[in-house]
Design a protein around this motif. Structure first.
Motif, PDB file in Angstrom:
ATOM      1  N   LEU A 195       0.826  -1.205   0.000  1.00 20.42           N
ATOM      2  CA  LEU A 195       0.000   0.000   0.000  1.00 20.42           C
ATOM      3  C   LEU A 195       0.863   1.259   0.000  1.00 20.42           C
ATOM      4  N   VAL A 196       0.509   2.192  -0.861  1.00 25.08           N
ATOM      5  CA  VAL A 196       1.146   3.505  -0.906  1.00 25.08           C
ATOM      6  C   VAL A 196       0.057   4.539  -0.631  1.00 25.08           C
ATOM      7  N   ASN A 197       0.271   5.343   0.410  1.00 28.17           N
ATOM      8  CA  ASN A 197      -0.763   6.273   0.879  1.00 28.17           C
ATOM      9  C   ASN A 197      -2.078   5.520   1.070  1.00 28.17           C
ATOM     10  N   PRO A 198      -2.098   4.532   1.961  1.00 26.92           N
ATOM     11  CA  PRO A 198      -3.305   3.697   2.113  1.00 26.92           C
ATOM     12  C   PRO A 198      -4.514   4.524   2.504  1.00 26.92           C
ATOM     13  N   THR A 199      -5.622   4.252   1.841  1.00 29.67           N
ATOM     14  CA  THR A 199      -6.882   4.945   2.073  1.00 29.67           C
ATOM     15  C   THR A 199      -7.919   3.928   2.506  1.00 29.67           C
ATOM     16  N   THR A 200      -8.501   4.150   3.667  1.00 29.43           N
ATOM     17  CA  THR A 200      -9.483   3.221   4.224  1.00 29.43           C
ATOM     18  C   THR A 200     -10.889   3.738   3.945  1.00 29.43           C
ATOM     19  N   LEU A 201     -11.713   2.888   3.365  1.00 27.17           N
ATOM     20  CA  LEU A 201     -13.098   3.246   3.077  1.00 27.17           C
ATOM     21  C   LEU A 201     -13.983   2.929   4.268  1.00 27.17           C
ATOM     22  N   THR A 202     -15.224   3.366   4.215  1.00 20.23           N
ATOM     23  CA  THR A 202     -16.146   3.136   5.323  1.00 20.23           C
ATOM     24  C   THR A 202     -16.450   1.655   5.520  1.00 20.23           C
ATOM     25  N   CYS A 203     -16.272   0.845   4.482  1.00 19.67           N
ATOM     26  CA  CYS A 203     -16.501  -0.598   4.605  1.00 19.67           C
ATOM     27  C   CYS A 203     -15.337  -1.311   5.271  1.00 19.67           C
ATOM     28  N   GLY A 204     -14.179  -0.659   5.419  1.00 19.53           N
ATOM     29  CA  GLY A 204     -13.027  -1.252   6.072  1.00 19.53           C
ATOM     30  C   GLY A 204     -11.928  -1.699   5.136  1.00 19.53           C
ATOM     31  N   HIS A 205     -12.169  -1.732   3.840  1.00 22.77           N
ATOM     32  CA  HIS A 205     -11.137  -2.159   2.891  1.00 22.77           C
ATOM     33  C   HIS A 205     -10.138  -1.026   2.647  1.00 22.77           C
ATOM     34  N   ASN A 206      -8.894  -1.424   2.422  1.00 19.88           N
ATOM     35  CA  ASN A 206      -7.806  -0.471   2.204  1.00 19.88           C
ATOM     36  C   ASN A 206      -7.302  -0.581   0.766  1.00 19.88           C
ATOM     37  N   PHE A 207      -7.004   0.586   0.190  1.00 18.71           N
ATOM     38  CA  PHE A 207      -6.492   0.645  -1.180  1.00 18.71           C
ATOM     39  C   PHE A 207      -5.425   1.724  -1.260  1.00 18.71           C
ATOM     40  N   CYS A 208      -4.554   1.604  -2.245  1.00 14.19           N
ATOM     41  CA  CYS A 208      -3.633   2.697  -2.544  1.00 14.19           C
ATOM     42  C   CYS A 208      -4.441   3.928  -2.981  1.00 14.19           C
ATOM     43  N   ARG A 209      -3.915   5.074  -2.643  1.00 12.94           N
ATOM     44  CA  ARG A 209      -4.625   6.294  -2.992  1.00 12.94           C
ATOM     45  C   ARG A 209      -4.795   6.429  -4.502  1.00 12.94           C
ATOM     46  N   HIS A 210      -3.739   6.157  -5.236  1.00 16.92           N
ATOM     47  CA  HIS A 210      -3.812   6.310  -6.691  1.00 16.92           C
ATOM     48  C   HIS A 210      -4.671   5.214  -7.322  1.00 16.92           C
ATOM     49  N   CYS A 211      -4.681   4.020  -6.725  1.00 17.50           N
ATOM     50  CA  CYS A 211      -5.553   2.962  -7.254  1.00 17.50           C
ATOM     51  C   CYS A 211      -7.021   3.347  -7.096  1.00 17.50           C
ATOM     52  N   LEU A 212      -7.348   3.925  -5.934  1.00 16.08           N
ATOM     53  CA  LEU A 212      -8.723   4.358  -5.719  1.00 16.08           C
ATOM     54  C   LEU A 212      -9.093   5.502  -6.657  1.00 16.08           C
ATOM     55  N   ALA A 213      -8.124   6.398  -6.932  1.00 17.82           N
ATOM     56  CA  ALA A 213      -8.385   7.506  -7.852  1.00 17.82           C
ATOM     57  C   ALA A 213      -8.615   6.995  -9.271  1.00 17.82           C
ATOM     58  N   LEU A 214      -7.795   6.025  -9.710  1.00 18.43           N
ATOM     59  CA  LEU A 214      -7.976   5.449 -11.045  1.00 18.43           C
ATOM     60  C   LEU A 214      -9.326   4.739 -11.158  1.00 18.43           C
ATOM     61  N   TRP A 215      -9.698   4.019 -10.101  1.00 18.67           N
ATOM     62  CA  TRP A 215     -10.990   3.339 -10.113  1.00 18.67           C
ATOM     63  C   TRP A 215     -12.143   4.344 -10.188  1.00 18.67           C
ATOM     64  N   TRP A 216     -12.051   5.429  -9.385  1.00 19.06           N
ATOM     65  CA  TRP A 216     -13.116   6.431  -9.391  1.00 19.06           C
ATOM     66  C   TRP A 216     -13.205   7.132 -10.740  1.00 19.06           C
ATOM     67  N   GLU A 217     -12.053   7.429 -11.356  1.00 21.18           N
ATOM     68  CA  GLU A 217     -12.068   8.135 -12.639  1.00 21.18           C
ATOM     69  C   GLU A 217     -12.649   7.273 -13.750  1.00 21.18           C
ATOM     70  N   SER A 218     -12.393   5.964 -13.706  1.00 25.86           N
ATOM     71  CA  SER A 218     -12.891   5.091 -14.771  1.00 25.86           C
ATOM     72  C   SER A 218     -14.348   4.694 -14.565  1.00 25.86           C
ATOM     73  N   SER A 219     -14.776   4.530 -13.316  1.00 24.80           N
ATOM     74  CA  SER A 219     -16.141   4.066 -13.049  1.00 24.80           C
ATOM     75  C   SER A 219     -17.114   5.193 -12.728  1.00 24.80           C
ATOM     76  N   HIS A 220     -16.581   6.341 -12.224  1.00 23.30           N
ATOM     77  CA  HIS A 220     -17.414   7.465 -11.799  1.00 23.30           C
ATOM     78  C   HIS A 220     -18.442   7.023 -10.757  1.00 23.30           C
ATOM     79  N   LYS A 221     -17.998   6.148  -9.842  1.00 19.97           N
ATOM     80  CA  LYS A 221     -18.869   5.654  -8.779  1.00 19.97           C
ATOM     81  C   LYS A 221     -18.170   5.803  -7.440  1.00 19.97           C
ATOM     82  N   ASN A 222     -18.910   6.222  -6.438  1.00 19.07           N
ATOM     83  CA  ASN A 222     -18.378   6.341  -5.083  1.00 19.07           C
ATOM     84  C   ASN A 222     -18.650   5.050  -4.318  1.00 19.07           C
ATOM     85  N   GLU A 223     -17.992   3.982  -4.742  1.00 17.40           N
ATOM     86  CA  GLU A 223     -18.204   2.699  -4.108  1.00 17.40           C
ATOM     87  C   GLU A 223     -16.896   1.932  -4.045  1.00 17.40           C
ATOM     88  N   CYS A 224     -16.855   0.974  -3.118  1.00 17.75           N
ATOM     89  CA  CYS A 224     -15.635   0.183  -2.902  1.00 17.75           C
ATOM     90  C   CYS A 224     -15.381  -0.713  -4.107  1.00 17.75           C
TER      91      CYS A 224
END
Length: 457
Positions: free
Chosen positions: A51-80
């Motif tokens: 993990l690089v700059n780990p970001t914890t979501l409300t569900c408890g799962h952890n992701f890299c900050r940039h991985c979460l940003a790439l996922w949000w940009e491609s899906s346009h969804k605020n979900e885990c």
């Protein structure tokens, strides 16, 4: 016998307690099982790396900050990305887990951070993701403003009403003399109009106004005057510089057929559509607009603009009439060099310098224009800095081409729609852009300076 047995049992109890206390005292403390920690406990569920700059979501799962940003940009969804549960608010970095990964896997984390910074796609995604979070924060702040936001809306509405009332008042008022002269043919001028025309040339014409008024010179007689007539009685303009200035302005009057505009309000009254177009075009694209003036309005607008912003290098102050004549001359190469440098680097400074020269005539209007030019320069600097920090300078030619196409299409649409737009609406747009655009740009500058993408990453 019983006492001996009780004593033996008591002794045995004490021995057992001593044995137990000795056992507790000598029992070793459990040590953390560091050898059991593996990379799986600190792995991202998207890239399956540390993990690089780990970001914890409300569900408890952890992701890299940039991985979460790439996922949000491609899906346009605020979900885990793993369990598809929507997160609340805007995810933040887990500082405790970030410190743990930096300490346990320092080499891997450092290597991955260098790879992330070198990837422009990831940088753009992070900026877009952070911008989304900032917009959510501003929207939440705006939603919680309450009465302050209500009164701000009321103030905006009252401002719009004030603009409409002022425009209606100015538009329905009696036209002043200078408004009449810029639309009145010179052949219909009276002697009072001729004296007023001389007065607008400058204070140096004061000795000659009485002769024109005594001779009752009207517009028709004014058109027949030449150099010899002005030098002889009754006009007695013996100063050659003064005669050339009067004749030069008289040639402009003959060419136009009316009095040429000599300030902002006269120019607006004579060229309503062109003034509105130049006001918005200089704000949106000053370089293209100045180039347009060079191609299609060289002598009437571009030359005075250049001479005002880049005056010739002289060591002595010249009289007003001499400087008036110089605005009709071709610029020197020093003026061209100064103008081109400012045109390429700081085009809004040219507008500010032009407004500064008119400070004595348009006191508050010139100050509004100068402040707006400074704010637009800051906004342009923030835009270039954002391109530089995000490694997107190579996209600048494409953005310039898109901007050129957008400006040309908007100019063509303006030329088509202008005959059908009511004059009252055009006046409202003109005064709004002139006096209220700086207020809007102040808010934009504050947002840009406080925005993370305007700072080095």
């Amino acid at each position: 016998m019983l006492q001996q047995m009780e004593g033996d049992s008591a002794g045995d109890g004490e021995t057992e307690l001593l044995d137990e206390s000795h056992y507790v005292a000598v029992s070793p403390r459990p040590e953390p099982a560091m050898s059991n920690i593996s990379e799986n406990e600190f792995s991202c569920h998207c890239c399956y790396d540390i993990l690089v700059n780990p970001t914890t979501l409300t569900c408890g799962h952890n992701f890299c900050r940039h991985c979460l940003a790439l996922w949000w940009e491609s899906s346009h969804k605020n979900e885990c990305p793993e369990c598809r549960e929507k997160w609340e608010g805007f995810p933040k970095i887990n500082i405790l887990m970030r410190d743990a990964t930096d300490k346990l896997f320092s080499e891997v984390v450092q290597r991955r951070r260098m790879e992330i910074q070198a990837n422009p796609k990831i940088s753009r995604s992070l900026l877009a993701f952070q911008r989304h979070g900032d917009n959510l924060g501003r929207a939440r702040t705006t939603h919680n403003r309450g009465a302050g936001f209500f009164f701000s809306g009321v103030l905006t509405a009252l401002t719009c009403v004030a603009v409409v009332v002022l425009v209606f008042h100015w538009g329905s008022g009696v036209m002043e003399q200078h408004d009449l002269l810029i639309s009145k043919p010179v052949s219909h001028w009276t002697s009072e109009d001729v004296v007023y025309w001389l007065e607008n040339l400058g204070p140096w014409t004061e000795p000659y106004r009485g002769a024109f008024q005594q001779e009752n010179v009207n517009g028709r007689l004014l058109l027949m005057l030449g150099d010899e007539e002005l030098m002889k009685k009754p006009y007695n303009i013996e100063n050659s510089v003064h005669r050339r200035a009067v004749l030069a302005e008289l040639d402009r009057v003959k060419a136009l057929g009316v009095k040429p505009p000599q300030n902002l309000w006269e120019y607006k009254a004579a060229n309503a559509g062109k003034s509105l177009f130049l006001l918005y075009a200089l704000k949106r694209s000053p370089r293209l607009t100045i180039f347009y003036l060079y191609l299609f309005d060289y002598s009437e607008t571009f030359l005075p603009f250049l001479h005002t912003c880049c005056p010739p290098f002289t060591h002595t102050e010249e009289p007003v009439e001499s400087s008036f004549l110089k605005t009709q001359l071709e610029p020197s190469w020093q003026q061209w060099v100064e103008f081109l440098v400012k045109y390429c680097v700081l085009p809004y400074q040219l507008i500010a310098e032009f407004a500064w020269d008119w400070l004595a005539i348009h006191y508050w209007t010139s100050r509004f224009i100068i402040v707006n030019a400074m704010l637009l320069s800051v906004l342009e600097g923030c835009f270039l800095w954002r391109l530089w920090t995000t490694a997107r300078l190579r996209t600048l030619p494409q953005q310039m081409w898109n901007h050129l196409w957008k400006m040309l299409s908007q100019g063509f649409a303006f030329a088509l729609m202008w005959p059908f737009v009511p004059q009252f609406v055009c006046n409202c747009l003109f005064y709004w852009a002139l006096y209220f655009s700086p207020i809007i740009n102040i808010d934009l500058v504050v947002q840009q300076l406080m925005h993370p993408e305007t700072q080095a990453q």
